[in-house]
Write an enzyme that holds these catalytic residues in place. Structure first.
Site, PDB file in Angstrom:
ATOM      1  N   GLY A   1      19.132  21.652   8.758  1.00 50.03           N
ATOM      2  CA  GLY A   1      20.467  21.351   8.983  1.00 50.03           C
ATOM      3  C   GLY A   1      20.739  21.773  10.195  1.00 50.03           C
ATOM      4  O   GLY A   1      19.158  21.176  11.405  1.00 50.03           O
ATOM      5  N   ARG A   2      21.405  22.517  11.195  1.00 50.56           N
ATOM      6  CA  ARG A   2      21.573  22.830  12.045  1.00 50.56           C
ATOM      7  C   ARG A   2      20.701  24.033  13.454  1.00 50.56           C
ATOM      8  O   ARG A   2      20.415  23.809  14.356  1.00 50.56           O
ATOM      9  CB  ARG A   2      22.423  22.859  13.208  1.00 50.56           C
ATOM     10  CG  ARG A   2      23.772  20.910  12.974  1.00 50.56           C
ATOM     11  CD  ARG A   2      25.081  20.602  13.617  1.00 50.56           C
ATOM     12  NE  ARG A   2      26.045  22.271  12.756  1.00 50.56           N
ATOM     13  CZ  ARG A   2      26.681  23.232  13.646  1.00 50.56           C
ATOM     14  NH1 ARG A   2      26.631  23.582  14.414  1.00 50.56           N
ATOM     15  NH2 ARG A   2      27.188  23.980  12.780  1.00 50.56           N
TER      16      ARG A   2
ATOM     17  N   GLU B   1      17.305  23.168  15.726  1.00 55.11           N
ATOM     18  CA  GLU B   1      17.849  23.320  16.979  1.00 55.11           C
ATOM     19  C   GLU B   1      17.923  24.227  17.900  1.00 55.11           C
ATOM     20  O   GLU B   1      17.266  24.622  19.048  1.00 55.11           O
ATOM     21  CB  GLU B   1      18.687  22.254  17.510  1.00 55.11           C
ATOM     22  CG  GLU B   1      19.826  23.063  16.961  1.00 55.11           C
ATOM     23  CD  GLU B   1      21.659  21.881  17.337  1.00 55.11           C
ATOM     24  OE1 GLU B   1      22.475  22.586  17.902  1.00 55.11           O
ATOM     25  OE2 GLU B   1      21.754  20.936  16.807  1.00 55.11           O
TER      26      GLU B   1
ATOM     27  N   CYS C   1      13.654  17.853   6.835  1.00 51.52           N
ATOM     28  CA  CYS C   1      14.603  17.237   7.539  1.00 51.52           C
ATOM     29  C   CYS C   1      14.639  17.895   8.850  1.00 51.52           C
ATOM     30  O   CYS C   1      13.747  17.225   9.558  1.00 51.52           O
ATOM     31  CB  CYS C   1      16.213  18.093   6.505  1.00 51.52           C
ATOM     32  SG  CYS C   1      18.215  17.866   7.389  1.00 51.52           S
ATOM     33  N   HIS C   2      15.737  18.636   9.530  1.00 52.40           N
ATOM     34  CA  HIS C   2      15.672  19.036  10.931  1.00 52.40           C
ATOM     35  C   HIS C   2      14.386  20.452  10.661  1.00 52.40           C
ATOM     36  O   HIS C   2      13.844  20.766  12.226  1.00 52.40           O
ATOM     37  CB  HIS C   2      16.799  18.936  11.613  1.00 52.40           C
ATOM     38  CG  HIS C   2      17.814  18.312  11.513  1.00 52.40           C
ATOM     39  ND1 HIS C   2      18.373  17.683  10.631  1.00 52.40           N
ATOM     40  CD2 HIS C   2      17.680  17.830  12.827  1.00 52.40           C
ATOM     41  CE1 HIS C   2      18.937  16.284  10.905  1.00 52.40           C
ATOM     42  NE2 HIS C   2      19.156  16.590  12.369  1.00 52.40           N
TER      43      HIS C   2
ATOM     44  N   TYR D   1      14.129  14.721   8.888  1.00 54.56           N
ATOM     45  CA  TYR D   1      15.337  13.703   8.858  1.00 54.56           C
ATOM     46  C   TYR D   1      14.969  12.141   9.388  1.00 54.56           C
ATOM     47  O   TYR D   1      14.540  12.400  10.002  1.00 54.56           O
ATOM     48  CB  TYR D   1      16.561  14.548   9.130  1.00 54.56           C
ATOM     49  CG  TYR D   1      17.475  14.073   9.096  1.00 54.56           C
ATOM     50  CD1 TYR D   1      18.571  13.142   7.690  1.00 54.56           C
ATOM     51  CD2 TYR D   1      18.079  13.404   9.907  1.00 54.56           C
ATOM     52  CE1 TYR D   1      19.133  12.464   7.842  1.00 54.56           C
ATOM     53  CE2 TYR D   1      19.574  12.495  10.191  1.00 54.56           C
ATOM     54  CZ  TYR D   1      20.492  12.396   8.426  1.00 54.56           C
ATOM     55  OH  TYR D   1      21.295  11.722   8.938  1.00 54.56           O
TER      56      TYR D   1
END
Length: 196
Positions: free
Chosen positions: A88-89, A92, A118-119, A138
């Site tokens: 997901g976000r 980061e 993913c991330h 991802y």
């Protein structure tokens, strides 16, 4: 045998990548502690749902409120058998917290099982633990993880203590590989007969 697993999450982590592994791992008897920097047990993180609809990137919508059951400052990574790093976000900004990176390094230093997709590998790259691994993530994160020293594979991958997948559609294979790495025996059983 039940394992104690640490899961690092954050606001706008991918809903399915937090909820599904949490539920699946607890369903088979593992204890999963969910933590987020700067949040306490009992607080929640907001999740996001990422969908793949044929656009150049995913579509994002608001997911659920996911309740944390532990506090990062209070956990000792040495007391855990494995680590889960969803995508997901959230990754980061989670990768900017030194306590997150230190926890990740512990699991790699001790060669304990780690599952990420993913991330999530953005956090692993920031922790400096990917050199020499074969993995996936991802596809938009490929350049980042390759720059961290890994070789890219375009499928769910197990390399030593690390299980990686590209996104939540990989759950069946990714979770099965992680359960195998944990030594979890999930046997098929016949449902109990209903009384007439």
């Amino acid at each position: 045998m039940s394992k104690r697993i640490l899961m690092i999450v954050g606001d706008f982590g991918e809903d399915y990548e937090i909820m599904v592994p949490y539920q699946a791992l607890t369903m088979v008897g593992h204890e999963v502690d969910t933590v987020c920097p700067e949040k306490e047990a009992g607080e929640t993180v907001k999740t996001a749902i990422h969908d793949f609809r044929g656009d150049q990137t995913y579509v994002e919508s608001r997911g659920h409120d996911f309740e944390l059951n532990a506090t990062l400052d209070d956990v000792d990574p040495s007391e855990y058998d494995a680590l889960v790093v969803p995508g997901g976000r959230a990754p980061e900004y989670l990768r900017t917290h030194e306590e997150v990176l230190d926890a990740v390094r512990h699991f790699f230093d001790e060669e304990k099982p780690v599952a990420s997709l993913c991330h999530g590998p953005q956090i692993l790259a920031a922790a400096g633990v990917l050199d020499g691994y074969e993995m996936t993530a991802y596809p938009a994160v490929r350049a980042e993880v390759e720059a961290a020293g890994c070789s890219w594979v375009d499928e769910v991958t197990v390399d030593r203590n690390l299980v990686t997948g590209q996104a939540w559609p990989d759950h069946p294979e990714w979770l099965a590989a992680f359960l195998d790495l944990l030594g979890t025996d999930v046997s098929e059983t016949e449902p109990a007969a209903a009384d007439d």
